[in-house]
Design an enzyme around this catalytic site. Sequence first.
Site, PDB file in Angstrom:
ATOM      1  N   LYS A  14      78.201  50.400 107.362  1.00 63.69           N
ATOM      2  CA  LYS A  14      77.311  49.344 107.913  1.00 63.69           C
ATOM      3  C   LYS A  14      77.086  49.122 106.618  1.00 63.69           C
ATOM      4  O   LYS A  14      76.289  49.547 105.144  1.00 63.69           O
ATOM      5  CB  LYS A  14      76.192  50.353 109.100  1.00 63.69           C
ATOM      6  CG  LYS A  14      74.987  48.373 108.594  1.00 63.69           C
ATOM      7  CD  LYS A  14      76.253  47.978 109.927  1.00 63.69           C
ATOM      8  CE  LYS A  14      75.120  45.977 109.751  1.00 63.69           C
ATOM      9  NZ  LYS A  14      75.686  45.627 110.618  1.00 63.69           N
ATOM     10  N   SER A  54      75.175  39.473 117.326  1.00 65.20           N
ATOM     11  CA  SER A  54      74.158  38.722 116.276  1.00 65.20           C
ATOM     12  C   SER A  54      73.430  39.969 115.914  1.00 65.20           C
ATOM     13  O   SER A  54      72.197  39.688 116.127  1.00 65.20           O
ATOM     14  CB  SER A  54      73.723  37.788 116.638  1.00 65.20           C
ATOM     15  OG  SER A  54      72.893  37.405 115.305  1.00 65.20           O
ATOM     16  N   MET A  55      73.627  40.582 115.098  1.00 66.50           N
ATOM     17  CA  MET A  55      73.014  41.874 114.906  1.00 66.50           C
ATOM     18  C   MET A  55      72.252  41.560 114.107  1.00 66.50           C
ATOM     19  O   MET A  55      70.858  42.159 113.896  1.00 66.50           O
ATOM     20  CB  MET A  55      73.856  43.500 113.894  1.00 66.50           C
ATOM     21  CG  MET A  55      75.513  43.712 115.163  1.00 66.50           C
ATOM     22  SD  MET A  55      74.557  43.646 116.524  1.00 66.50           S
ATOM     23  CE  MET A  55      73.837  45.479 115.964  1.00 66.50           C
ATOM     24  N   CYS A  62      78.624  37.457 106.462  1.00 64.90           N
ATOM     25  CA  CYS A  62      77.810  38.030 107.436  1.00 64.90           C
ATOM     26  C   CYS A  62      77.500  36.346 107.952  1.00 64.90           C
ATOM     27  O   CYS A  62      76.729  36.088 107.015  1.00 64.90           O
ATOM     28  CB  CYS A  62      76.513  38.663 107.160  1.00 64.90           C
ATOM     29  SG  CYS A  62      75.473  39.201 108.581  1.00 64.90           S
ATOM     30  N   LYS A  98      85.309  41.512 101.362  1.00 59.30           N
ATOM     31  CA  LYS A  98      85.120  40.955 102.806  1.00 59.30           C
ATOM     32  C   LYS A  98      84.601  39.251 103.181  1.00 59.30           C
ATOM     33  O   LYS A  98      84.227  39.064 103.345  1.00 59.30           O
ATOM     34  CB  LYS A  98      84.488  41.778 103.826  1.00 59.30           C
ATOM     35  CG  LYS A  98      84.319  41.144 105.163  1.00 59.30           C
ATOM     36  CD  LYS A  98      84.991  42.370 105.830  1.00 59.30           C
ATOM     37  CE  LYS A  98      85.728  42.440 107.694  1.00 59.30           C
ATOM     38  NZ  LYS A  98      84.106  43.231 107.864  1.00 59.30           N
ATOM     39  N   GLY A 107      86.994  40.436 118.600  1.00 59.34           N
ATOM     40  CA  GLY A 107      88.491  41.324 119.856  1.00 59.34           C
ATOM     41  C   GLY A 107      89.466  40.376 119.566  1.00 59.34           C
ATOM     42  O   GLY A 107      90.260  39.558 119.090  1.00 59.34           O
ATOM     43  N   GLY A 144      90.495  42.215 116.065  1.00 63.45           N
ATOM     44  CA  GLY A 144      91.246  42.221 117.400  1.00 63.45           C
ATOM     45  C   GLY A 144      92.677  43.220 117.324  1.00 63.45           C
ATOM     46  O   GLY A 144      93.498  43.060 117.913  1.00 63.45           O
ATOM     47  N   GLY A 193      86.937  46.831 114.874  1.00 60.29           N
ATOM     48  CA  GLY A 193      85.799  46.847 115.231  1.00 60.29           C
ATOM     49  C   GLY A 193      85.585  46.775 116.665  1.00 60.29           C
ATOM     50  O   GLY A 193      84.846  48.240 116.981  1.00 60.29           O
ATOM     51  N   THR A 194      86.171  45.320 117.324  1.00 61.22           N
ATOM     52  CA  THR A 194      85.434  45.417 118.920  1.00 61.22           C
ATOM     53  C   THR A 194      85.685  46.490 119.739  1.00 61.22           C
ATOM     54  O   THR A 194      84.872  47.652 119.950  1.00 61.22           O
ATOM     55  CB  THR A 194      85.985  43.978 119.437  1.00 61.22           C
ATOM     56  OG1 THR A 194      85.757  43.167 118.951  1.00 61.22           O
ATOM     57  CG2 THR A 194      85.891  44.097 120.871  1.00 61.22           C
TER      58      THR A 194
END
Length: 311
Positions: free
Chosen positions: A44, A69-70, A130, A164, A221, A250, A271-272
């Site tokens: 993370k 929205s972590m 982010c 990233k 996604g 995705g 991820g998703t």
Amino acid sequence: MSLKTTINQFTFENCLMNASGVHCLTSTDMLDVLNSDAGAVITKSATPQERAGNPSPRYFDVPLGSINSMGLPNNGFDYYLEFVLGQQDKTPEKPLFFSVAGMSFNENIDMLTKIQESTYTGLTELNLSCPNLPGKPQVGYDFEQTELILTEVFSFFTKPLGVKLPPYFDIVHFEQMADILNKFPLTYVNSINSIGNGLYIDIDAESVVIKPKNGFGGLGGDYVKPTALANVRAFRTLLKPEIAIVGTGGIKSGQDAFEHILCGASMLQIGTQLQKEGTAAFERISRELAEVMAEKGYQTLDEFRGKLKTI
Ligand code: DHB
């Protein structure tokens, strides 16, 4: 048939791994990824101090992907440094990625200084994207700031470093960002982070589905795959060949993985779909990718990486 890949001096037996933020908050999560078919794990994104993140609900699965929205909940830099230092010699066949996301220029420099001074031998990912911090724009959308930070970082940082990036949507922006990135000895560029500040609505409740920022959040996604492929493709075309591309966005099937590699990705982050399916996704997507390759007569990723045809 091999799904082996390389980035710089690092070799991975499998080209799939988690995307930062998913299944990597704790050492248990990260060990799960290492114990699966994934070829690597990323932490993370760390901030200097631990953070609770935004109020819940802050992640929501939707049929075509996810919205989150972590707000950078994480166990703090020291926790992740301890994890990677303790792990790196135990699983040398699965290189580690340490993600950092300072809330300011100085926080990033401080964390990267500590990594430089440590005995860490893996890769470091500087997260410039982010989208979920109220009042903080994504650094990757500020080209001047991106160049400033990379200039400072590479004045002292000599370990393998990737960035990233957020998704870009304009050819001129691809070119301007690539011109900046090409000035630095980056090991890789990871495209894309979530598409920031989408809005998903529950029509029955006539309501947003996540609490922070009045429901605005990063999309992942199916929604983001064409944008991710375009970013991977654009940067593979525009960046110098020494900079590898990590493709994120995705990927939920072997076909999606194939498409990212065809656009030029060397490593793929999930991820998703990992959030939805758990670490079994690595075995399934690997098998599906191998099936696509077998149908097409490919034995290795190198045979088709970056070979997207145009008409
Ligand atoms: C978070 C989301 C991101 O997309 C990111 O790059 C870093 C952190 C978050 O909300 O925690």
